[in-house]
Design a protein around this motif. Structure first.
Motif, PDB file in Angstrom:
ATOM      1  N   LEU B  14      35.470  26.915   7.930  1.00 61.68           N
ATOM      2  CA  LEU B  14      34.054  26.912   7.180  1.00 61.68           C
ATOM      3  C   LEU B  14      33.089  25.889   7.739  1.00 61.68           C
ATOM      4  CD1 LEU B  14      34.394  26.273   4.050  1.00 61.68           C
ATOM      5  CD2 LEU B  14      35.323  24.353   4.438  1.00 61.68           C
ATOM      6  N   ALA B  15      33.333  25.252   8.970  1.00 61.75           N
ATOM      7  CA  ALA B  15      32.374  24.722   9.613  1.00 61.75           C
ATOM      8  C   ALA B  15      31.271  25.645   9.666  1.00 61.75           C
ATOM      9  CB  ALA B  15      32.980  24.085  10.832  1.00 61.75           C
ATOM     10  N   PHE B  16      31.954  26.949  10.196  1.00 65.87           N
ATOM     11  CA  PHE B  16      31.095  27.868  11.134  1.00 65.87           C
ATOM     12  C   PHE B  16      29.772  28.833   9.854  1.00 65.87           C
ATOM     13  CE2 PHE B  16      34.678  30.186  13.948  1.00 65.87           C
ATOM     14  CZ  PHE B  16      33.829  28.772  14.688  1.00 65.87           C
ATOM     15  N   ILE B  17      30.675  28.579   8.462  1.00 67.93           N
ATOM     16  CA  ILE B  17      29.931  28.561   7.480  1.00 67.93           C
ATOM     17  C   ILE B  17      28.915  28.068   6.601  1.00 67.93           C
ATOM     18  CG2 ILE B  17      30.138  29.313   4.945  1.00 67.93           C
ATOM     19  CD1 ILE B  17      33.434  30.080   5.493  1.00 67.93           C
ATOM     20  N   GLU B  18      28.765  26.635   6.954  1.00 67.63           N
ATOM     21  CA  GLU B  18      28.249  25.472   6.586  1.00 67.63           C
ATOM     22  C   GLU B  18      27.285  25.832   7.824  1.00 67.63           C
ATOM     23  OE1 GLU B  18      30.421  22.135   4.085  1.00 67.63           O
ATOM     24  OE2 GLU B  18      29.460  21.974   6.330  1.00 67.63           O
ATOM     25  N   ILE B  19      27.880  25.715   8.998  1.00 72.64           N
ATOM     26  CA  ILE B  19      26.108  25.299  10.186  1.00 72.64           C
ATOM     27  C   ILE B  19      25.416  26.901  10.147  1.00 72.64           C
ATOM     28  CG2 ILE B  19      26.522  26.188  12.561  1.00 72.64           C
ATOM     29  CD1 ILE B  19      28.668  24.304  12.727  1.00 72.64           C
ATOM     30  N   VAL B  22      22.914  26.924   7.925  1.00 71.97           N
ATOM     31  CA  VAL B  22      21.915  25.717   7.678  1.00 71.97           C
ATOM     32  C   VAL B  22      21.186  26.189   8.714  1.00 71.97           C
ATOM     33  CG1 VAL B  22      21.653  23.726   8.670  1.00 71.97           C
ATOM     34  CG2 VAL B  22      23.380  23.427   7.446  1.00 71.97           C
ATOM     35  N   ALA B  23      21.242  26.883   9.798  1.00 73.14           N
ATOM     36  CA  ALA B  23      20.913  27.797  11.094  1.00 73.14           C
ATOM     37  C   ALA B  23      19.536  28.912  10.606  1.00 73.14           C
ATOM     38  CB  ALA B  23      21.822  28.409  11.945  1.00 73.14           C
ATOM     39  N   LEU B  24      20.159  29.181   9.743  1.00 64.79           N
ATOM     40  CA  LEU B  24      19.855  30.404   8.704  1.00 64.79           C
ATOM     41  C   LEU B  24      18.677  29.983   7.949  1.00 64.79           C
ATOM     42  CD1 LEU B  24      22.001  33.063   8.101  1.00 64.79           C
ATOM     43  CD2 LEU B  24      20.449  33.298   9.420  1.00 64.79           C
ATOM     44  N   VAL B  25      18.437  28.927   7.295  1.00 65.90           N
ATOM     45  CA  VAL B  25      17.555  28.003   6.769  1.00 65.90           C
ATOM     46  C   VAL B  25      16.803  27.447   6.809  1.00 65.90           C
ATOM     47  CG1 VAL B  25      17.406  26.133   4.953  1.00 65.90           C
ATOM     48  CG2 VAL B  25      18.715  27.458   4.399  1.00 65.90           C
ATOM     49  N   GLY B  54      23.587  12.502  -1.227  1.00 68.01           N
ATOM     50  CA  GLY B  54      22.914  12.029  -2.181  1.00 68.01           C
ATOM     51  C   GLY B  54      21.865  13.346  -2.124  1.00 68.01           C
ATOM     52  N   GLY B  55      21.669  14.495  -1.014  1.00 68.46           N
ATOM     53  CA  GLY B  55      21.003  15.643  -1.267  1.00 68.46           C
ATOM     54  C   GLY B  55      21.401  16.739  -2.871  1.00 68.46           C
ATOM     55  N   ILE B  56      20.624  17.978  -2.611  1.00 70.32           N
ATOM     56  CA  ILE B  56      21.490  18.796  -2.877  1.00 70.32           C
ATOM     57  C   ILE B  56      22.607  19.553  -2.814  1.00 70.32           C
ATOM     58  CG2 ILE B  56      19.228  18.706  -5.462  1.00 70.32           C
ATOM     59  CD1 ILE B  56      18.202  21.700  -2.593  1.00 70.32           C
ATOM     60  N   ALA B  57      22.519  19.325  -1.364  1.00 71.58           N
ATOM     61  CA  ALA B  57      23.821  20.281  -1.842  1.00 71.58           C
ATOM     62  C   ALA B  57      24.381  19.991  -0.251  1.00 71.58           C
ATOM     63  CB  ALA B  57      22.908  22.026  -0.969  1.00 71.58           C
ATOM     64  N   SER B  62      31.520  19.939   8.602  1.00 68.37           N
ATOM     65  CA  SER B  62      30.735  20.080   9.617  1.00 68.37           C
ATOM     66  C   SER B  62      29.256  18.965  10.023  1.00 68.37           C
ATOM     67  CB  SER B  62      29.605  21.735   9.621  1.00 68.37           C
ATOM     68  OG  SER B  62      28.513  21.996   8.582  1.00 68.37           O
ATOM     69  N   ALA B  63      29.616  17.255   9.753  1.00 68.64           N
ATOM     70  CA  ALA B  63      28.585  16.601   9.347  1.00 68.64           C
ATOM     71  C   ALA B  63      28.680  15.981  10.708  1.00 68.64           C
ATOM     72  CB  ALA B  63      29.094  15.261   8.410  1.00 68.64           C
ATOM     73  N   ASP B  64      30.095  15.781  11.249  1.00 69.77           N
ATOM     74  CA  ASP B  64      30.292  15.406  12.853  1.00 69.77           C
ATOM     75  C   ASP B  64      29.806  15.765  13.821  1.00 69.77           C
ATOM     76  OD1 ASP B  64      31.615  13.946  11.536  1.00 69.77           O
ATOM     77  OD2 ASP B  64      34.093  14.204  12.435  1.00 69.77           O
ATOM     78  N   PHE B  65      30.170  17.756  13.912  1.00 73.31           N
ATOM     79  CA  PHE B  65      29.529  18.677  14.673  1.00 73.31           C
ATOM     80  C   PHE B  65      27.929  18.295  14.838  1.00 73.31           C
ATOM     81  CE2 PHE B  65      26.813  22.453  15.848  1.00 73.31           C
ATOM     82  CZ  PHE B  65      27.281  22.915  16.659  1.00 73.31           C
ATOM     83  N   ILE B  66      27.038  18.282  13.600  1.00 70.36           N
ATOM     84  CA  ILE B  66      25.983  17.914  13.820  1.00 70.36           C
ATOM     85  C   ILE B  66      25.018  17.613  14.278  1.00 70.36           C
ATOM     86  CG2 ILE B  66      23.705  17.923  12.280  1.00 70.36           C
ATOM     87  CD1 ILE B  66      24.764  19.844  10.531  1.00 70.36           C
ATOM     88  N   GLN B  67      26.060  15.828  14.295  1.00 73.62           N
ATOM     89  CA  GLN B  67      26.217  14.673  14.345  1.00 73.62           C
ATOM     90  C   GLN B  67      25.800  14.174  16.098  1.00 73.62           C
ATOM     91  OE1 GLN B  67      28.077  11.045  13.377  1.00 73.62           O
ATOM     92  NE2 GLN B  67      26.993   9.982  15.365  1.00 73.62           N
ATOM     93  N   LEU B  68      26.537  14.998  16.228  1.00 73.77           N
ATOM     94  CA  LEU B  68      26.853  15.133  17.970  1.00 73.77           C
ATOM     95  C   LEU B  68      25.991  15.922  18.312  1.00 73.77           C
ATOM     96  CD1 LEU B  68      28.621  14.268  20.374  1.00 73.77           C
ATOM     97  CD2 LEU B  68      29.876  16.449  19.956  1.00 73.77           C
TER      98      LEU B  68
END
Lengths: 159, 394
Positions: B14-19, B22-25, B54-57, B62-68
């Protein structure tokens, strides 16, 4: 020689400027990456450039060659037109027996048939050196001859 | 081993899919920004708002990974900012641009600091706001200068030297505000400020005098070994700096300053792609934590600050270009090209994320960077027309 001013461009590279005989102000920008730009200043607004030419590493070499800087490159481009004549650049190894001796002492033309047409020493070029000129280690010898003769000369100077 | 991997794999997938998504965007945004001729930073910030709370998506696992990754991004961002200039350029910039540098600080830092106080913020937060509005984005400025073919212009060395001065000023400013934020009592704060300044002075002195030793030590390394050495050194020094209450970002910045010579250029080249990846994550994460409704609330002060910031930079560019003997069009070009704020501003605001006014500071900075990073390149592009209009009017 025209007066050239040098300006450092932090984070980008360095800029050299000069004014041509006809009063046009020209700058050559050398990026750290090796890319160059040639800029011609605007006569109406002397702080800005009216024309900028972007040059890659290869473009720069081609342009420098075409503008014909050193006598060596001119001499070489002349002989390269002849059939069977080859040109070679040979660096003299430190400790070579000919380092410190003159060109005449080495009797290179007698032994190999190749002629030394120029010496490149650091940033300096000595075109058409006479037999009395001494060779130094790390000099680059520019020689013209047959392929075989140049190979022999290379054996002598790189030993 | 196997059970652990199997248990984690569902979440990892799931984290891979999210990251990945996001990277593609971000990649699409980076292309769009290139097409528009602006920096991608404001677009990354907008993307962060969209996937944040509070955003749209909103992102889930993956929030923890993105923070680090974002925190590593700050370190690499500051490392490359430190790498940007050689010790010689720093010394020369310091000699030639002190007056424009002082004007730049006064015209941009002071008004924003006062606005912070008027908003009723703590002095430390107001200091941060001053910093956010002070520092031009060296990334955007050099990109705009290159894109508009202005590297040959007479005012350009003055502009670049001003960026050098700002970079150096950051070396002092960041540790001081960093210490002010963490210090609780007056004595405590004084001690941390002293430690921070001492560390910075030491590292700057070492970098300017003996930086070549460190560089010579690293010089024989292959690109791979160099990348690992620089990455390791950055994280290690950053971590140690954090331990002594100097922000990790400052440690990384000083590592960049300390590297010089051919290693400097090579390090910048090998770290570049890594920096782009992690820095994009950092900008994303920064606005991730900004509430979109806060952003709406700060629009008015942000617009006022942007207006102040635009005039402040035009003034500093004008002064800098005047000392370089450029005439009115050149002075206006210098001023407008400096308007854009970016990476440094976001880094400064991120330092204050934990303070009482942190949320508001974050939102204000996001809006401020959005406005100036878009308005700056546009103003720079049309500054010559502005100059003709000024000339005909007077």
């Amino acid at each position: 020689m025209t007066e050239v001013t040098e300006t450092q461009l932090p984070g980008v590279g360095v800029r050299h400027e000069f004014t041509t005989v006809s009063g046009e102000r020209v700058a050559v920008l050398s990026h750290r990456t090796g890319r160059r730009e040639i800029a011609v200043y605007d006569r109406a607004d002397p702080d800005a450039c009216s024309t900028v030419l972007h040059l890659s590493n290869d473009d720069t070499r081609t342009l420098a060659e075409l503008l014909g800087g050193s006598p060596v490159s001119e001499a070489v481009s002349g002989v390269q037109q002849l059939k069977g004549v080859a040109v070679d650049w040979i660096r003299i190894r430190p400790g070579n027996q000919h380092a410190g001796a003159t060109i005449g002492d080495g009797r290179f033309r007698t032994r190999t048939g190749a002629s030394i047409v120029a010496l490149v020493r650091g940033d300096e070029t000595l075109p058409a050196p006479g037999p009395e000129v001494a060779l130094e280690a790390e000099d680059v010898v520019v020689a013209v001859g047959t392929t075989g003769g140049l190979r022999q000369l290379r054996d002598l100077l790189e030993a | 081993m196997t059970p652990v991997l199997a248990a984690a794999s569902g979440e990892a997938a799931l984290a891979f899919i999210e990251i990945g998504a996001v990277a593609l965007v971000l990649s699409v945004l980076a292309r769009l920004a290139g097409r528009l001729g602006i920096t991608a930073i404001p677009l990354y910030l907008l993307a962060g708002l969209a996937v944040g709370e509070g955003g749209i998506a909103p992102l889930d696992v993956s929030a923890d990974f993105i923070q680090l990754a974002g925190e590593i991004g700050v370190l690499l961002l500051l490392l490359t900012l430190g790498l940007e200039y050689s010790p010689d350029e720093l010394r020369h910039g310091l000699r030639s641009s002190l007056t424009p540098g002082a004007v730049d600080a006064l015209a941009n830092f002071t008004p924003a600091f006062l606005v912070g106080l008027i908003l009723g913020w703590e002095p430390a937060a107001a200091l941060l706001l001053g910093g956010v509005c002070w520092i031009s984005s060296s990334g955007v400025v050099s990109k705009v200068l290159t894109d508009l073919d202005r590297l040959g212009n007479r005012e350009t060395p003055a502009v670049l030297n001003l960026l050098v001065i700002e970079d150096l000023a950051m070396a002092v400013y960041l540790p001081v505000v960093g210490a002010l934020i963490v210090g609780s009592g007056a004595a405590d704060t004084a001690a941390t400020v002293a430690i921070a300044l001492g560390a910075v002075t030491l590292i700057l002195a070492v970098a300017l005098r003996w930086g070549d030793h460190l560089s010579r030590l690293l010089a024989p390394a292959s690109d791979e070994a160099l990348l690992l050495a620089v990455f390791g050194l950055t994280l290690l020094v950053g971590g140690l700096a954090q331990e002594v209450q100097v922000s990790a970002a400052i440690g990384a910045f000083l590592v960049g300053l300390a590297l010089s010579g051919s290693v400097q250029a090579r390090a910048a080249a090998v770290v570049g792609p890594l920096r782009d990846l992690f820095a994009a994550t950092f900008f994303l994460f920064f606005s991730f934590s900004v509430d979109p409704s806060d952003l709406v609330a700060v629009l008015l002060p942000a617009a006022a600050l942007a207006l102040l910031g635009i005039f402040g930079k035009i003034l500093s560019g004008w002064v800098a270009a005047r000392t370089a003997t450029a005439r009115t069009p050149g002075r206006l070009r210098a001023g407008t090209v400096l308007i854009a704020r970016g990476e440094f501003s976001v880094v400064i605001a991120a330092l204050g994320a934990t303070t009482a006014d942190g949320a508001e500071l974050g939102a204000l900075t996001a809006a401020y960077v959005l406005i100036t990073a878009i308005a700056g390149p546009l103003a720079a592009k049309y500054s010559d027309r502005l100059a003709t209009r000024v000339a005909t009017a007077t």
